[in-house]
Design a protein around this motif. Structure first.
Motif, PDB file in Angstrom:
ATOM      1  N   TYR A 115       0.823  -1.209   0.000  1.00  0.00           N
ATOM      2  CA  TYR A 115       0.000   0.000   0.000  1.00  0.00           C
ATOM      3  C   TYR A 115       0.859   1.262   0.000  1.00  0.00           C
ATOM      4  CZ  TYR A 115      -3.423   3.456   1.585  1.00  0.00           C
ATOM      5  OH  TYR A 115      -4.215   4.568   1.694  1.00  0.00           O
ATOM      6  N   ASP A 116       1.922   1.263   0.791  1.00  0.00           N
ATOM      7  CA  ASP A 116       2.809   2.422   0.844  1.00  0.00           C
ATOM      8  C   ASP A 116       3.507   2.643  -0.493  1.00  0.00           C
ATOM      9  OD1 ASP A 116       2.135   2.983   3.417  1.00  0.00           O
ATOM     10  OD2 ASP A 116       3.899   2.043   4.321  1.00  0.00           O
ATOM     11  N   GLN A 117       3.817   1.560  -1.206  1.00  0.00           N
ATOM     12  CA  GLN A 117       4.443   1.689  -2.521  1.00  0.00           C
ATOM     13  C   GLN A 117       3.483   2.343  -3.507  1.00  0.00           C
ATOM     14  OE1 GLN A 117       5.446  -2.430  -3.225  1.00  0.00           O
ATOM     15  NE2 GLN A 117       7.541  -2.151  -2.492  1.00  0.00           N
ATOM     16  N   LYS A 118       2.231   1.924  -3.465  1.00  0.00           N
ATOM     17  CA  LYS A 118       1.233   2.517  -4.358  1.00  0.00           C
ATOM     18  C   LYS A 118       1.074   4.008  -4.071  1.00  0.00           C
ATOM     19  CE  LYS A 118      -1.394  -1.804  -4.481  1.00  0.00           C
ATOM     20  NZ  LYS A 118      -2.657  -2.479  -4.103  1.00  0.00           N
ATOM     21  N   LYS A 119       1.034   4.346  -2.781  1.00  0.00           N
ATOM     22  CA  LYS A 119       0.876   5.758  -2.411  1.00  0.00           C
ATOM     23  C   LYS A 119       2.059   6.584  -2.895  1.00  0.00           C
ATOM     24  CE  LYS A 119       0.223   5.614   2.033  1.00  0.00           C
ATOM     25  NZ  LYS A 119      -0.101   6.137   3.395  1.00  0.00           N
ATOM     26  N   MET A 120       3.271   6.048  -2.766  1.00  0.00           N
ATOM     27  CA  MET A 120       4.452   6.792  -3.195  1.00  0.00           C
ATOM     28  C   MET A 120       4.456   7.002  -4.706  1.00  0.00           C
ATOM     29  SD  MET A 120       7.510   5.314  -0.770  1.00  0.00           S
ATOM     30  CE  MET A 120       8.705   6.452  -1.505  1.00  0.00           C
ATOM     31  N   ILE A 121       4.020   6.000  -5.448  1.00  0.00           N
ATOM     32  CA  ILE A 121       3.965   6.133  -6.904  1.00  0.00           C
ATOM     33  C   ILE A 121       2.960   7.209  -7.299  1.00  0.00           C
ATOM     34  CG2 ILE A 121       3.186   4.986  -9.016  1.00  0.00           C
ATOM     35  CD1 ILE A 121       4.529   2.482  -8.063  1.00  0.00           C
TER      36      ILE A 121
END
Length: 271
Positions: free
Chosen positions: A72-78
């Motif tokens: 989830y954090d990766q998606k938010k950063m992208i």
């Protein structure tokens, strides 16, 4: 929608660490080569002007698998990086447009404000707001949604302007709920200001403030808006305009419009 050069903006980019050293555009190219992505041809002028490409998953199963592999954090950063990329690109194009206007001289100034405004500005702002929203960054999302509504209103597209104002208001509500229960050092002056503000609101009418507002003080607002008076002012303006829009567009929206206007007044009294 995937910008071609996202992942290469400035040295602050953190996408490399997300993908274990690979650049974002290389990941996209790999997905295209392996037939996960289809490159789409688009004739939409505002997208073509962004030096960008459109990609689409070949089937929903592939999309679900690739999306599910990311944290989830990766998606938010992208999403945050894409939104930031758009902001930089739009700012550069705005500067180029302003320079072009100044070079044209007095002949250009004979046009109206509407004709000199790029018709796709609201779309660019809306795309940026969506990515900030998906990145769980409600402050820039709220500002972008509001700016999009202003552009739509200048083009007399009132119904879509109202929808953008609603999206901005939802981001505002998200902000308030996130921070209303946070621990803040409330001094006597802030507590007194809160008490007086509630008394003023109660005497203005029977409308009650939302539950999240009951514990909201001047100190909370400093945290919510990062001690930025410009953002707070813009938020109050958004509430006023949204209240007016609700009263005009929604049937029996008078009561809700009054509630929104009271929220704007309460924020103003806390400043």
């Amino acid at each position: 929608k995937v910008p071609q050069n996202v992942g290469l903006v400035q040295d602050m980019n953190q996408l490399n660490s997300i993908f274990q050293g690979d650049c974002f555009e290389q990941i996209v190219e790999s997905l295209v080569e392996q037939k996960f992505f289809d490159e789409q041809v688009t004739d939409v002028s505002d997208l073509a002007s962004l030096d960008s490409f459109m990609y689409r998953f070949q089937n929903m199963a592939d999309q679900a698998v690739v999306n599910g592999l990311m944290l989830y954090d990766q998606k938010k950063m992208i999403h945050f990086e894409i939104a930031r990329y758009y902001c930089i690109m739009f700012s550069e194009k705005q500067i180029q447009g302003d320079e072009g206007q100044s070079e044209e001289g007095s002949a250009f100034h004979s046009t109206s404000d509407m004709t000199s405004l790029p018709s796709s500005s609201w779309q660019r702002l809306h795309i940026t707001a969506l990515h900030y929203d998906l990145a769980d960054a409600p402050v820039p999302a709220m500002l972008s949604y509001f700016d999009s509504s202003i552009e739509l209103d200048s083009l007399c597209i009132r119904d879509q302007s109202h929808e953008s104002l609603l999206s901005a208001y939802l981001m505002f509500q998200k902000l308030i709920h996130q921070h209303s229960s946070s621990d803040c050092a409330i001094d006597e002056r802030s507590s007194c200001r809160q008490c007086i503000s509630k008394q003023i609101i109660s005497r203005m009418g029977d409308t009650k403030l939302p539950e999240a507002f009951h514990s909201l003080t001047h100190q909370h607002l400093k945290v919510v808006f990062g001690n930025d008076a410009f953002i707070l002012e813009k938020c109050i303006t958004m509430l006023i305009k949204f209240g007016q829009s609700v009263g005009a567009f929604e049937s029996d929206g008078y009561k809700f419009a009054c509630e929104i206007q009271f929220q704007a007044v309460y924020l103003f009294l806390q400043v």
